[in-house]
Design a protein around this motif. Sequence first.
Motif, PDB file in Angstrom:
ATOM      1  N   GLU A   1      -4.573   6.361   1.201  1.00  0.00           N
ATOM      2  CA  GLU A   1      -3.790   5.145   0.995  1.00  0.00           C
ATOM      3  C   GLU A   1      -4.418   4.329  -0.121  1.00  0.00           C
ATOM      4  OE1 GLU A   1      -3.434   3.164   4.748  1.00  0.00           O
ATOM      5  OE2 GLU A   1      -2.073   4.715   5.531  1.00  0.00           O
ATOM      6  N   VAL A   2      -3.573   3.767  -0.968  1.00  0.00           N
ATOM      7  CA  VAL A   2      -4.064   2.963  -2.093  1.00  0.00           C
ATOM      8  C   VAL A   2      -3.156   1.756  -2.261  1.00  0.00           C
ATOM      9  CG1 VAL A   2      -4.883   3.080  -4.483  1.00  0.00           C
ATOM     10  CG2 VAL A   2      -4.393   5.197  -3.270  1.00  0.00           C
ATOM     11  N   GLY A   3      -3.752   0.627  -2.585  1.00  0.00           N
ATOM     12  CA  GLY A   3      -2.952  -0.542  -2.945  1.00  0.00           C
ATOM     13  C   GLY A   3      -2.218  -0.247  -4.248  1.00  0.00           C
ATOM     14  N   VAL A   4      -0.933  -0.634  -4.340  1.00  0.00           N
ATOM     15  CA  VAL A   4      -0.129  -0.237  -5.478  1.00  0.00           C
ATOM     16  C   VAL A   4      -0.653  -0.855  -6.786  1.00  0.00           C
ATOM     17  CG1 VAL A   4       1.639  -2.053  -5.353  1.00  0.00           C
ATOM     18  CG2 VAL A   4       2.243   0.240  -6.182  1.00  0.00           C
TER      19      VAL A   4
ATOM     20  N   VAL B   1       0.849  -1.191   0.000  1.00  0.00           N
ATOM     21  CA  VAL B   1       0.000   0.000   0.000  1.00  0.00           C
ATOM     22  C   VAL B   1       0.890   1.248   0.000  1.00  0.00           C
ATOM     23  CG1 VAL B   1      -1.488   1.399   1.514  1.00  0.00           C
ATOM     24  CG2 VAL B   1      -2.051  -1.013   1.081  1.00  0.00           C
ATOM     25  N   VAL B   2       0.567   2.229  -0.886  1.00  0.00           N
ATOM     26  CA  VAL B   2       1.321   3.491  -0.893  1.00  0.00           C
ATOM     27  C   VAL B   2       0.421   4.632  -0.438  1.00  0.00           C
ATOM     28  CG1 VAL B   2       2.917   2.758  -2.728  1.00  0.00           C
ATOM     29  CG2 VAL B   2       0.768   3.915  -3.336  1.00  0.00           C
ATOM     30  N   GLU B   3       1.054   5.724   0.003  1.00  0.00           N
ATOM     31  CA  GLU B   3       0.286   6.921   0.330  1.00  0.00           C
ATOM     32  C   GLU B   3       0.345   7.876  -0.853  1.00  0.00           C
ATOM     33  OE1 GLU B   3       1.041   8.811   4.216  1.00  0.00           O
ATOM     34  OE2 GLU B   3       1.933   6.861   4.726  1.00  0.00           O
ATOM     35  N   VAL B   4      -0.805   8.454  -1.201  1.00  0.00           N
ATOM     36  CA  VAL B   4      -0.877   9.406  -2.306  1.00  0.00           C
ATOM     37  C   VAL B   4      -1.258  10.763  -1.739  1.00  0.00           C
ATOM     38  CG1 VAL B   4      -2.124  10.017  -4.416  1.00  0.00           C
ATOM     39  CG2 VAL B   4      -1.513   7.632  -3.986  1.00  0.00           C
ATOM     40  N   LYS B   5      -0.395  11.752  -1.955  1.00  0.00           N
ATOM     41  CA  LYS B   5      -0.677  13.074  -1.403  1.00  0.00           C
ATOM     42  C   LYS B   5      -0.875  14.094  -2.521  1.00  0.00           C
ATOM     43  CE  LYS B   5       0.983  16.658   1.689  1.00  0.00           C
ATOM     44  NZ  LYS B   5       1.933  17.057   2.722  1.00  0.00           N
ATOM     45  N   ASP B   6      -2.014  14.775  -2.496  1.00  0.00           N
ATOM     46  CA  ASP B   6      -2.269  15.868  -3.431  1.00  0.00           C
ATOM     47  C   ASP B   6      -1.523  17.084  -2.901  1.00  0.00           C
ATOM     48  OD1 ASP B   6      -5.119  17.091  -5.200  1.00  0.00           O
ATOM     49  OD2 ASP B   6      -3.401  18.262  -4.545  1.00  0.00           O
TER      50      ASP B   6
END
Lengths: 438, 438
Positions: free
Chosen positions: A420-423, A407-412
């Motif tokens: 958090e999103v599964g890669v 899982v990675v964190e995606v920051k706007d």
Amino acid sequence: MKFQAVKGMRDFYPEDMAILNWILNGWRRVSVRHGFQEYDSPVMEYLDLYTLKSGEGIVSELFHLTDRGGRDLAIRPEATPTLARMVAARANALPRPIKWFTMPRLCRAERPQRGRGREFFQWNIDIIGVDDAVADAECIFTAVDFLREVHLTADDVVVRIADRRLHKAILTGFGIPDEQHEKALGLLDKAAKLEAAKMAEVWNEAFGQALPFDSLQKLLAAGTIEEFVAVAPQVGLKAESFEGPIGDLRQLWTHLASFGITDYCRFDLHIVRGLAYYTGIVFEIHDKRGELRALAGGGRFDNLLQLVGGPTIPAVGFGMGDIVLSELLKDLNRLQGVSTSTEVYVVDAEEGLFGDVLKIVADLRRAGIVAEFGYKRQNLGKQFKTASQRGAKVVVLVGQKYRDQRVVEVKDMQSGQQREVGVDELLADARAQLVAGA
Amino acid sequence: MKFQAVKGMRDFYPEDMAILNWILNGWRRVSVRHGFQEYDSPVMEYLDLYTLKSGEGIVSELFHLTDRGGRDLAIRPEATPTLARMVAARANALPRPIKWFTMPRLCRAERPQRGRGREFFQWNIDIIGVDDAVADAECIFTAVDFLREVHLTADDVVVRIADRRLHKAILTGFGIPDEQHEKALGLLDKAAKLEAAKMAEVWNEAFGQALPFDSLQKLLAAGTIEEFVAVAPQVGLKAESFEGPIGDLRQLWTHLASFGITDYCRFDLHIVRGLAYYTGIVFEIHDKRGELRALAGGGRFDNLLQLVGGPTIPAVGFGMGDIVLSELLKDLNRLQGVSTSTEVYVVDAEEGLFGDVLKIVADLRRAGIVAEFGYKRQNLGKQFKTASQRGAKVVVLVGQKYRDQRVVEVKDMQSGQQREVGVDELLADARAQLVAGA
């Protein structure tokens, strides 16, 4: 020992290149949507192509050289002779009308001064094979559509339009014989830049006799086609002598109105154009403040192809350089949307995951996304700082959760929102997840 | 008298230009998504920039001239010296790493032959300020990503990778002193093209004594890094002499694996590169059929900036020309998606509506749509034929219904389906109505 760029020529560092590309892309986009097709030619031509029309005098204005085979070559100073050469070579095979554009880099051995370098890019639009004023109107429309595209309004710029046949009718009316017209047109071309008294003097001197300069002034001052038609008989010009070009100009204006661009256009006989090959309608685009050289210039040249050994084909076109245009856009602060920033920056937040960072970057790039990363793992603060300096819209953080759960964190970066999103989910539809969705 | 393009140089008529633009756009798109920023430089440099490194011998390979100020200039034959000059001039101000690309048109005064013109475009990718093999890997990834983009698979092309430090370790191992390495590297560069017996002869002759050419052959034949490591001691090379570059190459391969491109890559010591400034990893991209010259070549050049008066900064990059690439793409029929066609053709189907046709065309073009029309009203059949020749996706027919009700007919040229739409509705959302919806 340090080296510099050749005198009068420009280096384009990335921030300069972004501006140049913004202009070149605009030229290309507008050309294509107006139905023009792009062509290009070698950087050099045989020197003859230029001396043929302009005489040996032109050589000092060119960068020229002799190759190992003893051939005299010159770096292109303008595009039109090349256009004529290329069209003449295939005059019968090319479907008409020929609507072509090109954006060559040209070189002239001039003394560098404001708005004029020894090297520049020039947008050229040409329509070959159409003798109707609708083609002239379409060229002007294409130029104006580009001006609108770069946020230059009718308050900023003006297209000044004349017709060389009117200038010649005036000269004939004043008793100047045909063989002196070229010299006289050269003087008229300078008329707008000189004071009236000085100009009258130059005018009389050039022809060795007093000429009706006041009458000329009145004609040149006409601000519309109809004003010219009204003034002309008052100074002794016969209607038959200018009825052809006036008819074409009226038609031109009708088409300019259909295209919706008359607010940008003005009838103005001060426009003559320096080049000898123009035969009819001529125009220039000027900064309304009057501070800069012409942004663009063009007109009809119905005999040029013949000069390079081709058939007689009517032609109309214009050229617009990048230097004056860039200056005006900078002066008026209209360079909007010029950017060199990235889309996604992938942050390496955990020892031992560098290979995974590279894999994610690779997948993003293959999906067409502009993705960057750091070569050496630095602390998070430094990586976010780099991401921000590069103008990243989104940061993807690869850390402990990636190791444990993929899982990675995606920051706007604008809103600061984080999720958090599964890669695998992320990469299955990366553009929607990261760029479009952000 | 007819004029031609300068010998060995290319005219780009629209159909040729479409291919060139397809390649240039691919280079640019791929560069940008890999985080490179575009730069450019003048067509000419001071001649010294080239003679400094390469000696006066280079002059005969250049197009060179003297300007009016007596300055010796040369048309750019390659991009790297310019890159070094531009970076050196701002070495302290530019944020590192410097990831730049450029696609200049270059000229060389060579005899034209297959795959080599006197003028060509060359894509250049460079990373400056990073001495880690991840930068070398990213350059190779960028090249391979472009190859994929133009449908060249690992069955079509191969990236052959070596390291000049290995070549030098071999030469030292064979007792060739440092000062003869440059000459020896020049010979090695030719090794792949000569028969073994001939090469052995050249090799022994060049150094005035018998050299262990069989051992050299064994080393050059190693198809993987580990094979080289196994063979080297058998021919008397000490492990210490090649441990540094082997470590870097192993790291490079790890990164190439993370980027997912090892299928394109092969260890191959036949790759040496002709240019003297390479200092480490070198690579070339070849057509697997072996019929063409190298598609691209590059490597690490850690000393070049110093040569032009800059600081010592590590650098890696490559160049890819358009000529060999175009030949391969044509040979393999991979030029897909090259097009010069229009989107919408507006047909004038009723006397007296020409002005309205122009208005509709103007609105479509302002909406960003590629829209064309005929200058002279011809019969419907001829207009549809022109629309079809221009590859129009959609025809908008302006006829009697337009005059009566402001309704036009819209015909999808592929499906043949036809529908009627009010012109105001059409123009309110032209792209959706015509192009996206078609």
